[in-house]
Motif scaffolding. Structure first.
Motif, PDB file in Angstrom:
ATOM      1  N   LEU A 573     -10.971 112.406  45.129  1.00 15.04           N
ATOM      2  CA  LEU A 573      -9.630 112.858  45.478  1.00 15.04           C
ATOM      3  C   LEU A 573      -8.628 111.721  45.560  1.00 15.04           C
ATOM      4  CD1 LEU A 573      -7.941 115.337  46.204  1.00 15.04           C
ATOM      5  CD2 LEU A 573      -8.597 115.005  48.600  1.00 15.04           C
ATOM      6  N   PHE A 574      -9.014 110.630  46.192  1.00 16.50           N
ATOM      7  CA  PHE A 574      -8.047 109.582  46.496  1.00 16.50           C
ATOM      8  C   PHE A 574      -8.145 108.344  45.598  1.00 16.50           C
ATOM      9  CE2 PHE A 574      -8.707 111.663  50.731  1.00 16.50           C
ATOM     10  CZ  PHE A 574      -7.454 112.237  50.828  1.00 16.50           C
ATOM     11  N   GLN A 575      -9.329 108.049  45.098  1.00 14.25           N
ATOM     12  CA  GLN A 575      -9.513 106.763  44.415  1.00 14.25           C
ATOM     13  C   GLN A 575      -9.490 106.877  42.897  1.00 14.25           C
ATOM     14  OE1 GLN A 575     -13.072 104.962  46.101  1.00 14.25           O
ATOM     15  NE2 GLN A 575     -12.442 105.574  48.171  1.00 14.25           N
ATOM     16  N   MET A 576      -9.906 107.995  42.354  1.00 17.82           N
ATOM     17  CA  MET A 576     -10.011 108.115  40.897  1.00 17.82           C
ATOM     18  C   MET A 576      -8.747 108.660  40.246  1.00 17.82           C
ATOM     19  SD  MET A 576     -13.888 109.401  40.119  1.00 17.82           S
ATOM     20  CE  MET A 576     -13.520 109.312  38.371  1.00 17.82           C
ATOM     21  N   GLN A 577      -7.818 109.150  41.054  1.00 12.52           N
ATOM     22  CA  GLN A 577      -6.636 109.793  40.489  1.00 12.52           C
ATOM     23  C   GLN A 577      -5.396 108.922  40.666  1.00 12.52           C
ATOM     24  OE1 GLN A 577      -6.906 114.376  40.584  1.00 12.52           O
ATOM     25  NE2 GLN A 577      -6.889 113.782  42.721  1.00 12.52           N
ATOM     26  N   PRO A 578      -4.439 109.053  39.758  1.00 10.64           N
ATOM     27  CA  PRO A 578      -3.168 108.350  39.945  1.00 10.64           C
ATOM     28  C   PRO A 578      -2.415 108.947  41.133  1.00 10.64           C
ATOM     29  CG  PRO A 578      -3.063 109.818  38.046  1.00 10.64           C
ATOM     30  CD  PRO A 578      -4.487 109.794  38.485  1.00 10.64           C
ATOM     31  N   LEU A 579      -1.458 108.182  41.628  1.00  6.89           N
ATOM     32  CA  LEU A 579      -0.722 108.579  42.823  1.00  6.89           C
ATOM     33  C   LEU A 579      -0.063 109.951  42.661  1.00  6.89           C
ATOM     34  CD1 LEU A 579       0.320 107.867  45.642  1.00  6.89           C
ATOM     35  CD2 LEU A 579       2.252 106.685  44.543  1.00  6.89           C
ATOM     36  N   ALA A 580       0.516 110.215  41.510  1.00  6.17           N
ATOM     37  CA  ALA A 580       1.195 111.495  41.293  1.00  6.17           C
ATOM     38  C   ALA A 580       0.226 112.670  41.433  1.00  6.17           C
ATOM     39  CB  ALA A 580       1.852 111.511  39.913  1.00  6.17           C
ATOM     40  N   SER A 581      -0.999 112.491  40.949  1.00  9.18           N
ATOM     41  CA  SER A 581      -1.999 113.557  41.043  1.00  9.18           C
ATOM     42  C   SER A 581      -2.426 113.783  42.485  1.00  9.18           C
ATOM     43  CB  SER A 581      -3.221 113.218  40.183  1.00  9.18           C
ATOM     44  OG  SER A 581      -2.876 113.172  38.813  1.00  9.18           O
ATOM     45  N   VAL A 582      -2.578 112.704  43.245  1.00  2.88           N
ATOM     46  CA  VAL A 582      -2.968 112.840  44.654  1.00  2.88           C
ATOM     47  C   VAL A 582      -1.864 113.559  45.432  1.00  2.88           C
ATOM     48  CG1 VAL A 582      -3.693 111.631  46.740  1.00  2.88           C
ATOM     49  CG2 VAL A 582      -4.355 110.739  44.509  1.00  2.88           C
ATOM     50  N   LYS A 583      -0.602 113.247  45.129  1.00  2.00           N
ATOM     51  CA  LYS A 583       0.516 113.930  45.788  1.00  2.00           C
ATOM     52  C   LYS A 583       0.499 115.424  45.467  1.00  2.00           C
ATOM     53  CE  LYS A 583       3.782 110.069  46.187  1.00  2.00           C
ATOM     54  NZ  LYS A 583       5.108 109.551  45.794  1.00  2.00           N
ATOM     55  N   GLU A 584       0.208 115.747  44.218  1.00  2.00           N
ATOM     56  CA  GLU A 584       0.136 117.151  43.826  1.00  2.00           C
ATOM     57  C   GLU A 584      -1.004 117.849  44.565  1.00  2.00           C
ATOM     58  OE1 GLU A 584       1.300 120.486  41.314  1.00  2.00           O
ATOM     59  OE2 GLU A 584       2.242 118.671  42.070  1.00  2.00           O
ATOM     60  N   ALA A 585      -2.165 117.188  44.642  1.00  2.00           N
ATOM     61  CA  ALA A 585      -3.297 117.757  45.372  1.00  2.00           C
ATOM     62  C   ALA A 585      -2.951 117.946  46.844  1.00  2.00           C
ATOM     63  CB  ALA A 585      -4.522 116.849  45.230  1.00  2.00           C
ATOM     64  N   SER A 586      -2.250 116.985  47.420  1.00  2.00           N
ATOM     65  CA  SER A 586      -1.828 117.088  48.816  1.00  2.00           C
ATOM     66  C   SER A 586      -0.996 118.343  49.040  1.00  2.00           C
ATOM     67  CB  SER A 586      -1.026 115.843  49.211  1.00  2.00           C
ATOM     68  OG  SER A 586      -0.440 115.999  50.487  1.00  2.00           O
TER      69      SER A 586
END
Length: 992
Positions: A573-586
């Motif tokens: 969730l947090f380490q393998m994805q770019p920041l934009a993807s983590v924000k979307e997941a959030s």
């Protein structure tokens, strides 16, 4: 860190000391209460008061200077310290009252006991016991948490002695059902117990028998009277109607959802459980007797319970679905039953689902439904009292009946069913995920044991759960296996098929067959028996595969994934994805949890999982665009395109931790899920498909405070607020309907969504007050557009119909019903904005202040929140008059202050106040509201006239009644404020 641990340990020691004091005092109090001989009570209480004073010094030390810095565990301890102080304050009031009454009485041991019994009633002692039991649970749990040498309990479940939440809850009846928890043994040298060693010290278990000697016989009673003839041959359609009514009442919307949503077994996996010829020394990690489960299914003399034991994520639910639906299971059970009729039923617990999916009541309802559908003629016997009521009721009366199922009644009915078929039939039950029960695990195990005890050869029950201590101890003598030790081959089969399904990895396996053949075993060795780990890692590896990769690259990639499942979630969730993807997941996770939070409050658990369409509209669009839209149908191709986009975002950005489940209706839809030629029913099922956690382990991970705080950090500083997104989503659903638009007056069709939306609005708070104000006004305007108004009624409005029956409201004025409804729902930010913009002008009728205080006290189930002190203060601050007179129910005059006092009087009569109430939303909140009313000018000498339930009473009388019975410190402070304002008793007021 050491300092923080030391302060936590100090707090825990103080809580434990208070809990031990409470347990000791409770033992003495129960002995006094049940004693038939006089006891020297003053000596006992003097010692108790001295001890309590010493404890207060230890309890009043905060954990940290800044409460906002508290961790989740520290917050629990901080709240427990406050609870100790509240309970201690209330005990101090009782000690003082006892001293006062004892001093003014002719003192003998008998009079002392009479005074004691009048102050510490059995109900009082029961509520004290509940409070002490809760503290005991906290002490046990956090002793484990704070102990550095404690072992990992994730798969061990609750600690011994820590009771479930259900055992600590109060029922909504006038006489609550109070369970007693066995505390640690009372120390002989306790200050409280300066008594003769020869005197018996009753245990808490004994205390329960002394206080509540109610023992029920599970066997059905046989009446001497002849029972009516309910046969279909005589009464035909009437019998069928009542059967259908009861069966429909047992059903609930989500009863089949979990079994349908459980991942189907991958092809060729789990087949070993039915393979009698399997080699017992295959490459499984442990030897497994392949006939174990088959022998249990078909054996006439086998132990009646089989336990499928497996760690989190090992595939227990998938196996249970495989077993329950497999034709071989039925075949083997028929060998067991022979010529005797065979009945089967199953229940799949789901901690992330509705209340019914995770409760004992849901379990019992669905089991009874399945069994009685197979033996309908037993319904009059199994539900004898309910059947008699339905039989004598008219059709209209039966339609109005509300079936409120209670656990004990359903247990009795289930036992009656098994008693009725004894010796005539065989029954096999499948219960998946017993660890996901939000209730008493041990009690449910004992229920199953009782069903098999008298007829072990007629009943079989297959249960799956994690290996928690309560299950290990209860199922130590039954046939079982550890699933994680038996799925090595299944996992490798899944991995090989996954590799073949991907063009890149399939090509690679053909180019490097030797290296490829070893890869599945390498994956399995890192999985530690957790099938979920394998599926998530393989999905990630395949998604990142590129042309030009070799097996060495895949192995390197594999080594980067942590073996621990929680660490894997962090990594994905947090380490393998770019920041934009983590924000979307959030954003997605926050929207999912916001919907859960709202539905848990409203009780509409069928909507607890967001639909794909909900999520699509919540993630897309802007508040400004919504405000300018007209109501018009949305083209099907646009719906499909938006749903496809959001589904891809959910799959890609949330690391495979969420799934979209389309409601089962054959398998045709799955293959046509985003086809432009979908039929209307297919489209309907697609937009209503549920977005859920792929596994209970994922939900546990996301709800962990460390993880959740990290998720929230990714939207800090943005305008994203999940609850306001849900408000916007519903307005969009009204503006862009999927069905043909129709203007009508059927409020019931909109009401569940309106209730959820208004609750979302309340949870928004004040952060985005302006956008919330605009969206709620747009919601009102849009629903008003749909509402088919009566031309001859200028005050007709959709929201007006939310207030009681037509007869009750036809003569009342509702000048701004939407504003009144928003007040009822406690949407303080919206009300505040209306005040700021001058939208609120009182034109008569029931004032907002009355709506705001309508739920002052209550234990009835309702979608409305309890009255908020902050909202009441807001209205009073902006000119609300606590003593303004209005006509109530078209019959008599009322004021907001009188109405609040009547509610307090009613709550006292019905026993809705609680002894030792440490809940911020309980007596403490009521006292705050009383103080706010008085500080804002409410009449301290308000007088309530007698009605058919209660005598005439003044404000002072009511608070004195509550104080005398419940002894609450906060109520005493409110009463003292009344006295300072010159309040008088009703007798004094009537004389003047």
């Amino acid at each position: 860190m050491a300092e923080h641990q030391e302060s936590s340990e100090t707090a825990l020691e103080a809580i434990t000391a208070f809990q031990e004091f409470g347990s000791s005092f409770l033992s003495v109090a129960v002995e006094v209460s049940s004693s038939s001989t006089p006891i020297n009570i003053p000596v006992e209480l003097a010692n108790a008061q001295s001890h309590l004073k010493g404890l207060f010094k230890r309890l009043r030390v905060p954990l940290k200077t800044h409460p906002t810095c508290l961790t989740e565990d520290e917050q629990v301890l901080e709240n427990a310290l406050k609870s100790c102080i509240i309970v201690g304050d209330d005990l101090t009031l009782r000690f003082a009252r006892y001293d006062e009454e004892n001093k003014n009485a002719t003192t003998t041991d008998w009079t002392s006991k009479a005074i004691f019994d009048s102050i510490w009633t059995k109900a009082d002692l029961s509520d004290l016991n509940v409070s002490i039991a809760r503290l005991y649970t906290i002490a046990l749990t956090h002793t484990h948490t704070l102990c550095p040498s404690a072992v990992d309990q994730r798969d061990k479940g609750p600690l011994i002695g820590a009771h479930s939440k259900d055992s600590l809850k109060q029922s909504n009846d006038n006489e609550p059902n109070r369970d007693v928890l066995q505390p640690p043994k009372i120390r002989n040298d306790d200050v409280l117990l300066q008594k003769s060693e020869s005197r018996q010290k009753p245990t808490m278990a004994n205390s329960k028998n002394l206080m509540f000697s109610t023992v029920s016989d599970p066997s059905p009673k046989v009446s001497g009277q002849a029972k009516p003839d309910y046969s279909k041959e005589v009464h035909g359609e009437r019998v069928t109607l009542i059967e259908d009514f009861i069966l429909e009442g047992l059903s609930f919307a989500s009863m089949k959802d979990r079994e349908e949503e459980v991942t189907k077994a991958h092809k060729k996996t789990f087949e070993w459980i039915f393979d009698e010829q399997a080699d017992e020394t295959t490459d499984q990690e442990q030897t497994y007797d392949s006939r174990l489960f088959l022998d249990w299914l078909r054996g006439p003399d086998e132990e009646p319970v089989f336990w499928v034991n497996g760690k989190a994520g090992s595939g227990k639910s998938t196996l249970m679905r495989f077993i329950h639906g497999h034709e071989e299971t039925l075949h083997q059970l028929q060998r067991w039953s022979g010529q005797t009729p065979l009945y089967r039923a199953a229940f799949f617990f789901w901690a992330s689902g509705s209340a019914e999916q995770r409760s004992q009541v849901g379990l019992l309802r669905y089991l009874l439904l399945q069994l009685l559908e197979q033996r309908r003629e037993l319904i009059p016997i199994v539900f004898e009292d309910l059947w008699a009521r339905c039989w004598t009721a008219s059709t209209v009366e039966r339609i109005k009946m509300v079936l409120a199922w209670e656990s004990q009644d359903l247990i009795k009915s289930l036992r009656t069913f098994f008693h009725s078929i004894q010796g005539q039939s065989k029954v096999c039950l499948f219960v998946d995920g017993l660890d996901e029960l939000d209730g008493d695990h041990q009690g449910t195990i004992e229920l199953f044991r009782s069903l098999t005890a008298s007829r072990p050869s007629d009943v079989k029950i297959c249960i799956s759960s994690r290996p928690w201590l309560v299950f290990e101890e209860s199922f130590s003598q039954v046939p079982t296996f550890k699933l994680q030790d038996l799925t090595l081959t299944d996992m490798q089969q899944y991995i090989r098929d996954a590799i073949k399904s991907n063009q890149i990895t399939h090509s690679l396996s053909q180019d490097q067959p030797k290296e490829s053949s070893a890869f599945p075993l390498e994956v399995v060795e890192r999985a530690n028996g957790v099938f979920l780990w394998v599926t998530l890692v393989m999905k990630s590896i395949l998604a990142r595969s590129q042309f030009g990769d070799d097996m060495a690259a895949l192995r390197d990639r594999l080594q980067a994934y942590p073996s621990d499942i929680d660490d894997l979630f962090d990594h994905l969730l947090f380490q393998m994805q770019p920041l934009a993807s983590v924000k979307e997941a959030s954003r997605v996770f926050q929207l999912i949890r916001a919907r859960e939070e709202v539905c848990n409050f409203t009780g509409d658990h069928s909507a607890a999982s967001s639909t794909l369409w909900d999520l699509t509209l919540a993630l897309n669009g802007s508040n400004e665009s919504v405000l300018n839209m007209a109501v018009e149908d949305m083209p099907q191709e646009d719906v499909l395109e938006h749903c496809k986009e959001v589904r891809v975002r959910v799959d890609d950005k949330c690391a495979g931790m969420l799934e979209v489940h389309i409601k089962a209706c054959g398998e045709r839809l799955t293959s046509a899920k985003f086809s432009g030629e979908m039929r209307p029913n297919d489209l309907r099922r697609l937009v209503r498909s549920k977005v859920t956690y792929c596994h209970r382990t994922v939900r546990d991970y996301v709800h962990n405070s460390r993880v959740w705080n990290r998720i929230l950090q990714y939207t800090v500083g943005s305008n994203f607020e999940p609850h306001i997104c849900h408000v916007r989503s519903y307005v969009l659903q009204l503006k862009r309907p999927l069905e043909e638009t129709e203007r009508h007056r059927r409020l019931d069709e909109w009401w569940p969504d309106i209730a959820a939306t208004m609750t979302h609005a309340r949870y928004c708070g004040w952060v985005l007050q302006g956008p919330l104000y605009d969206l709620l006004n747009e919601l009102n305007r849009t629903l008003s557009w749909y509402w088919l108004s009566r031309k001859n009624d200028p005050l007709d409005h959709w929201a007006r119909n939310a207030f009681g029956s037509y007869e009750g409201r036809k003569n009342l004025e509702y000048h701004d019903p939407f504003l009144s409804l928003a007040t009822r729902f406690g949407v303080a930010a919206y009300i505040g904005a209306c005040f700021q913009l001058g939208d609120i002008v009182y034109k008569g009728g029931q004032p907002l202040l009355s709506y705001a205080s309508e739920f002052l006290v209550g234990q009835r189930k309702t979608i409305y929140p309890l009255s908020s002190p902050e909202l009441i203060d807001l209205i009073l601050e902006n000119g609300g008059d606590p003593d303004v007179s209005y006509v109530f129910s078209g019959k008599h005059e009322e004021t907001p202050w009188l109405s609040a006092l009547k509610l307090a009087r009613q709550a006292h009569r019905l026993g809705w106040f609680k002894y030792y109430d440490d809940n911020e939303n309980g007596t403490i909140r009521v006292a705050r509201i009383v103080n706010i009313f008085l500080s804002r000018g409410a009449d301290p000498n308000a007088l309530i006239l007698a009605d058919r339930w209660d005598p005439t009473a003044s404000a002072l009388d009511i608070l004195n009644m509550v104080l005398e019975k419940f002894g609450s410190k906060c109520i005493r402070e409110a009463r003292d404020l009344l006295i300072r304002l010159g309040a008088k008793s009703s007798a004094e007021l009537l004389r003047t």
